[in-house]
Write a protein that holds these residues in place. Structure first.
Motif, mmCIF file in Angstrom:
data_model
loop_
_atom_site.group_PDB
_atom_site.id
_atom_site.type_symbol
_atom_site.label_atom_id
_atom_site.label_comp_id
_atom_site.label_asym_id
_atom_site.label_seq_id
_atom_site.Cartn_x
_atom_site.Cartn_y
_atom_site.Cartn_z
ATOM 1 N N TYR A 1 -8.147 -6.522 4.742
ATOM 2 C CA TYR A 1 -7.087 -6.413 3.747
ATOM 3 C C TYR A 1 -6.145 -5.314 4.191
ATOM 4 O O TYR A 1 -6.502 -4.459 4.995
ATOM 5 N N GLN A 2 -4.933 -5.372 3.680
ATOM 6 C CA GLN A 2 -3.923 -4.406 4.080
ATOM 7 C C GLN A 2 -3.002 -4.090 2.917
ATOM 8 O O GLN A 2 -2.836 -4.896 2.019
ATOM 9 N N ILE A 3 -2.446 -2.901 2.966
ATOM 10 C CA ILE A 3 -1.437 -2.511 1.989
ATOM 11 C C ILE A 3 -0.093 -2.556 2.690
ATOM 12 O O ILE A 3 0.075 -1.984 3.765
ATOM 13 N N ARG A 4 0.831 -3.278 2.062
ATOM 14 C CA ARG A 4 2.171 -3.445 2.611
ATOM 15 C C ARG A 4 3.214 -3.029 1.585
ATOM 16 O O ARG A 4 2.989 -3.128 0.390
ATOM 17 N N LYS A 5 4.337 -2.633 2.080
ATOM 18 C CA LYS A 5 5.477 -2.336 1.225
ATOM 19 C C LYS A 5 6.380 -3.555 1.205
ATOM 20 O O LYS A 5 6.724 -4.095 2.251
ATOM 21 N N GLY A 6 6.738 -4.003 0.004
ATOM 22 C CA GLY A 6 7.678 -5.110 -0.123
ATOM 23 C C GLY A 6 7.151 -6.438 0.357
ATOM 24 O O GLY A 6 7.781 -7.089 1.172
ATOM 25 N N GLU B 1 9.834 4.147 -4.878
ATOM 26 C CA GLU B 1 10.695 3.014 -5.204
ATOM 27 C C GLU B 1 10.220 1.808 -4.400
ATOM 28 O O GLU B 1 9.791 1.943 -3.267
ATOM 29 N N GLY B 2 10.297 0.649 -4.949
ATOM 30 C CA GLY B 2 9.896 -0.561 -4.238
ATOM 31 C C GLY B 2 8.512 -1.016 -4.665
ATOM 32 O O GLY B 2 7.811 -0.341 -5.420
ATOM 33 N N ASN B 3 8.128 -2.179 -4.191
ATOM 34 C CA ASN B 3 6.850 -2.783 -4.534
ATOM 35 C C ASN B 3 5.872 -2.620 -3.384
ATOM 36 O O ASN B 3 6.235 -2.758 -2.215
ATOM 37 N N PHE B 4 4.615 -2.381 -3.736
ATOM 38 C CA PHE B 4 3.541 -2.268 -2.762
ATOM 39 C C PHE B 4 2.455 -3.250 -3.156
ATOM 40 O O PHE B 4 2.148 -3.408 -4.340
ATOM 41 N N TYR B 5 1.873 -3.901 -2.166
ATOM 42 C CA TYR B 5 0.895 -4.956 -2.405
ATOM 43 C C TYR B 5 -0.342 -4.747 -1.550
ATOM 44 O O TYR B 5 -0.251 -4.263 -0.425
#
Length: 145
Positions: A76-81, A62-66
């Motif tokens: 670069y990084q992967i973040r939640k929300g 659930e939620g958005n990941f970018y």
């Protein structure tokens, strides 16, 4: 009178040194280009794995990941929300230039696994320019080099 010819003349020595220096210069530049290509191949392999991970997160959580590129810090990084919890950070070499040509950043996948804003990205290294294509309706990006 006997002549003792055991040593090389100055001209012979200069010719041998110039040939060896030419060989070293050519092999050194070839080694740098090869190292540059190997660095890119390692980067693109990890980048593809990170995109698949991002896609799996979008499908299962659930939620958005970018995936955010911080070009000024070469990472670069992967973040939640958006700017929320940082999941991980990957760096790339300082001399690389990453430009999102038509790819809108940050990279994000829909809940169906499709990339939300497709496009192309360009990576310039010292010796090469590589293109990464993220097509519409696909869950993966491709190396177009």
């Amino acid at each position: 009178m006997l002549h003792n010819q055991r040593a090389f003349s100055l001209i012979e020595l200069l010719i041998a040194l110039s040939i060896s220096s030419i060989i070293l210069a050519v092999s050194g530049s070839y080694a740098m280009k090869t190292y540059d290509t190997l660095q890119y191949k390692q980067f693109i392999k990890q980048f593809h794995q990170d995109l698949l991970y991002l896609q799996q997160l979008a499908l299962s959580q659930e939620g958005n990941f970018y995936l955010h590129f911080e070009r000024q810090h070469n990472r670069y990084q992967i973040r939640k929300g958006g700017f929320g919890t940082k999941l991980f950070v990957r760096t790339y070499p300082d001399h690389w230039i990453v430009e999102p040509n038509t790819l809108k950043l940050p990279i994000e996948f829909s809940h169906k696994g499709n990339i939300k804003r497709p496009g192309t990205m360009q990576i310039k290294t010292r010796f090469h320019t590589f293109y990464i294509i993220c097509p519409f309706g696909k869950g993966r990006c491709y190396d177009a080099s």
